[in-house]
Motif scaffolding. Structure first.
Motif, PDB file in Angstrom:
ATOM      1  N   SER A 286       0.822  -1.218   0.000  1.00 44.63           N
ATOM      2  CA  SER A 286       0.000   0.000   0.000  1.00 44.63           C
ATOM      3  C   SER A 286       0.850   1.259   0.000  1.00 44.63           C
ATOM      4  O   SER A 286       0.517   2.258  -0.636  1.00 44.63           O
ATOM      5  N   VAL A 287       1.967   1.238   0.737  1.00 47.29           N
ATOM      6  CA  VAL A 287       2.786   2.436   0.859  1.00 47.29           C
ATOM      7  C   VAL A 287       3.425   2.830  -0.474  1.00 47.29           C
ATOM      8  O   VAL A 287       3.773   3.994  -0.693  1.00 47.29           O
ATOM      9  N   LYS A 288       3.542   1.868  -1.398  1.00 48.35           N
ATOM     10  CA  LYS A 288       4.133   2.155  -2.700  1.00 48.35           C
ATOM     11  C   LYS A 288       3.094   2.457  -3.773  1.00 48.35           C
ATOM     12  O   LYS A 288       3.449   2.815  -4.894  1.00 48.35           O
ATOM     13  N   CYS A 289       1.840   2.301  -3.438  1.00 50.48           N
ATOM     14  CA  CYS A 289       0.763   2.490  -4.404  1.00 50.48           C
ATOM     15  C   CYS A 289       0.274   3.943  -4.357  1.00 50.48           C
ATOM     16  O   CYS A 289      -0.172   4.426  -3.308  1.00 50.48           O
ATOM     17  N   ASP A 290       0.341   4.620  -5.489  1.00 48.20           N
ATOM     18  CA  ASP A 290      -0.087   6.019  -5.543  1.00 48.20           C
ATOM     19  C   ASP A 290      -1.567   6.183  -5.254  1.00 48.20           C
ATOM     20  O   ASP A 290      -2.003   7.240  -4.793  1.00 48.20           O
ATOM     21  N   ASP A 291      -2.372   5.113  -5.556  1.00 45.17           N
ATOM     22  CA  ASP A 291      -3.817   5.192  -5.353  1.00 45.17           C
ATOM     23  C   ASP A 291      -4.248   4.782  -3.955  1.00 45.17           C
ATOM     24  O   ASP A 291      -5.321   5.179  -3.499  1.00 45.17           O
ATOM     25  N   CYS A 292      -3.447   4.001  -3.267  1.00 44.88           N
ATOM     26  CA  CYS A 292      -3.916   3.402  -2.008  1.00 44.88           C
ATOM     27  C   CYS A 292      -3.108   3.784  -0.777  1.00 44.88           C
ATOM     28  O   CYS A 292      -3.496   3.431   0.330  1.00 44.88           O
ATOM     29  N   ARG A 293      -1.985   4.487  -0.930  1.00 42.79           N
ATOM     30  CA  ARG A 293      -1.141   4.715   0.240  1.00 42.79           C
ATOM     31  C   ARG A 293      -1.817   5.568   1.300  1.00 42.79           C
ATOM     32  O   ARG A 293      -1.541   5.461   2.481  1.00 42.79           O
ATOM     33  N   TYR A 294      -2.747   6.415   0.835  1.00 45.09           N
ATOM     34  CA  TYR A 294      -3.406   7.255   1.839  1.00 45.09           C
ATOM     35  C   TYR A 294      -4.378   6.473   2.711  1.00 45.09           C
ATOM     36  O   TYR A 294      -4.830   6.948   3.739  1.00 45.09           O
ATOM     37  N   GLU A 295      -4.695   5.211   2.313  1.00 38.56           N
ATOM     38  CA  GLU A 295      -5.529   4.366   3.164  1.00 38.56           C
ATOM     39  C   GLU A 295      -4.815   4.003   4.464  1.00 38.56           C
ATOM     40  O   GLU A 295      -5.445   3.663   5.460  1.00 38.56           O
ATOM     41  N   ILE A 296      -3.500   4.064   4.465  1.00 38.94           N
ATOM     42  CA  ILE A 296      -2.731   3.786   5.683  1.00 38.94           C
ATOM     43  C   ILE A 296      -2.140   5.081   6.250  1.00 38.94           C
ATOM     44  O   ILE A 296      -1.241   5.053   7.085  1.00 38.94           O
ATOM     45  N   GLY A 297      -2.643   6.250   5.785  1.00 39.69           N
ATOM     46  CA  GLY A 297      -2.212   7.542   6.320  1.00 39.69           C
ATOM     47  C   GLY A 297      -0.828   7.942   5.892  1.00 39.69           C
ATOM     48  O   GLY A 297      -0.115   8.614   6.665  1.00 39.69           O
ATOM     49  N   ALA A 298      -0.407   7.550   4.687  1.00 40.11           N
ATOM     50  CA  ALA A 298       0.937   7.870   4.207  1.00 40.11           C
ATOM     51  C   ALA A 298       0.878   8.894   3.081  1.00 40.11           C
ATOM     52  O   ALA A 298      -0.001   8.842   2.225  1.00 40.11           O
TER      53      ALA A 298
END
Length: 498
Positions: free
Chosen positions: A130-142
């Motif tokens: 998730s932390v490397k995904c431009d679409d999903c990293r904000y799901e983990i607050g990054a």
């Protein structure tokens, strides 16, 4: 009119469905494996070269299709989302993933409390971390740190700070009673001149007003007359004393002369004392006694300022009659003020313990000078708690040499109690709330991570850290709102649109 037209359209569509069942290929048809084809096909009559409805229409094996078992609404192309693997993931026409039911790109629960290593190992639906995904990293607050973003935010390293226990207070500034003076008239009379106005700054000895008094004039004239009689009586007594020493005069004459002189001397002291009570200076009394010109002989009395300060009240006007001990003006020295502060019951024990040890310091602020801290000195506490508010009154003193502070100003501040201890403190501006939880952004490698923290707001400018961030962590001091807008875009309807 619009309602009638809508009803007609509904009836027309219903008749078309009933009367034209053979045109089902316009909306779709069933494939050999029982699945539905959402493709749009032209009627046979429109393309006579096609012998078969599915000529040139490739329905490969379901396992090779990224959207196997993936139903599309009417008019949507089968290959519209083939580039992204969302098997079993239903969307309405034109809908993005971020708003689709069952596919929430908002901040995941409790990610702010998870260890950083666990966050970096979490995967997303795109098959990567998730932390490397431009679409999903904000799901983990990054939030990824870019060169531009690094210039727009300010960071700092969390260190322990030496502070005392803090107690918040609020109250109202007031005069120091020991520095407040009321100037009264010592005689009956009339105000001849009034030399000051409310708000004027005065020095000790400065003229405030001049009074005219018949009583004063009469007493001064009486003293001047008595002074002449006293001089004659003194000479007579000295002469009788000389004659007695030569055995010429009689003892009775000497005794009578001494008695007359002593009587006049006592009366002289009485009149001088009376003039002093009336406010006449010793110098002016000496002038009266010596027969020199003096304002007292004309009944004129000057009232002067007893202390440095400001005129806070004027009680009379020029020409006004004034009685004995009637107030004329009030002067306050505001270079030092008092404040009646109030603290809650939970802080009373600690406050009283440290008051005995004289281990209390603090500061206050006022709305007019928000950026200035004024040091306060603890003086004492009230004997009882307020019945209405259940708060304890604390008496504080504040130096005010520049006279920036004024009585009746509302003030608030902090009292520091006890010995100095080390605390982890975050600037209050670095902490933000979401769903009643406190968060702060912490820098880790090339990311800003949204971390949940537990804090106490015991200090007006700082938050006392209890958990969630440790000493040595690099955190965002200013600009966290920029990072919040990126993290919370899932909540605002953003997502990976197809």
């Amino acid at each position: 009119m619009k309602i009638g037209m809508n009803k007609n359209i509904v009836v027309l569509v219903a008749l078309m469905v009933i009367l034209l069942p053979g045109q089902a290929s316009l909306w779709g048809h069933t494939l050999p494996d029982g699945s539905s084809c959402g493709g749009t096909h032209a009627p046979k009559t429109q393309n006579p070269e096609l012998k078969e409805e599915h000529a040139g229409h490739d329905h490969g094996a379901p396992t090779d299709d990224d959207h196997a078992g993936h139903a599309h609404a009417a008019g949507e192309s089968c290959g519209a989302s083939a580039a992204i693997k969302h098997a079993g993931h239903a969307h309405a026409v034109g809908e993005s993933c971020g708003t689709s039911a069952g596919h929430d790109h908002g901040l995941k629960a409790d990610v702010g409390l998870k260890p950083v290593a666990e966050l970096y190992s979490m995967g997303c639906e795109h098959g990567i971390n998730s932390v490397k995904c431009d679409d999903c990293r904000y799901e983990i607050g990054a939030v990824k740190i870019t060169d531009m973003l690094a210039k727009m935010v300010k960071t700092d390293v969390l260190h322990k700070t030496k502070l005392k226990q803090a107690v918040n207070f609020r109250g109202e500034l007031e005069y120091d009673n020991n520095l407040l003076r009321t100037v009264t008239s010592p005689v009956l009379g009339v105000v001849a001149t009034m030399n000051v106005r409310v708000g004027d700054s005065v020095k000790a000895g400065q003229l405030l007003a001049v009074l005219e008094s018949r009583e004063l004039a009469g007493t001064a004239l009486e003293l001047q007359k008595l002074s002449s009689e006293l001089g004659l009586a003194q000479k007579k007594y000295e002469r009788e004393e000389l004659l007695s020493s030569k055995k010429i005069g009689t003892a009775e004459s000497l005794q009578n002369a001494k008695q007359a002189y002593d009587s006049l001397l006592l009366e002289n002291k009485r009149l001088r004392g009376q003039l002093r009570i009336m406010g006449v200076s010793v110098g002016e009394i000496d002038k009266v006694e010596n027969g020199q010109d003096s304002a007292a002989l004309f009944g004129r009395l000057s009232l002067t300022a007893p202390v440095n300060g400001r005129v806070t009240k004027v009680f009379t006007t020029i020409g006004g009659a004034i009685g004995e001990y009637q107030p004329v003006a009030e002067i306050a020295d505001i270079s030092k003020l008092r404040i009646k502060a109030f603290v809650g019951e939970k802080d009373i024990m600690s406050l009283l313990e440290n008051a005995k040890a004289n281990n209390i310091s603090g500061y206050l602020r006022v709305g007019a000078f928000k950026d200035i801290k004024f040091d306060v000195k603890f003086v004492g506490v009230d004997s009882e708690v307020s019945r209405g508010t259940r708060l304890l009154g604390v008496n504080l003193e504040v130096n005010n040499p520049d006279e920036l502070l004024r009585p009746v100003m509302f003030a608030q501040g902090e009292l520091f109690l006890g010995a100095t201890e080390e605390y982890l403190l975050l600037p209050a501006s670095a902490v933000f709330k979401d769903d009643s939880k406190n968060y702060v952004f912490v820098e880790h490698e090339d990311m800003f991570l949204m971390r949940e923290v537990s804090v106490d707001y015991n200090y007006s400018e700082y938050a006392l850290v209890k958990s969630g961030i440790k000493e040595g962590d690099k955190y965002v001091v200013e600009g966290s709102f920029l990072l919040q807008s990126d993290v919370f875009r899932g909540k605002m309807g953003a997502g990976c649109a197809h």
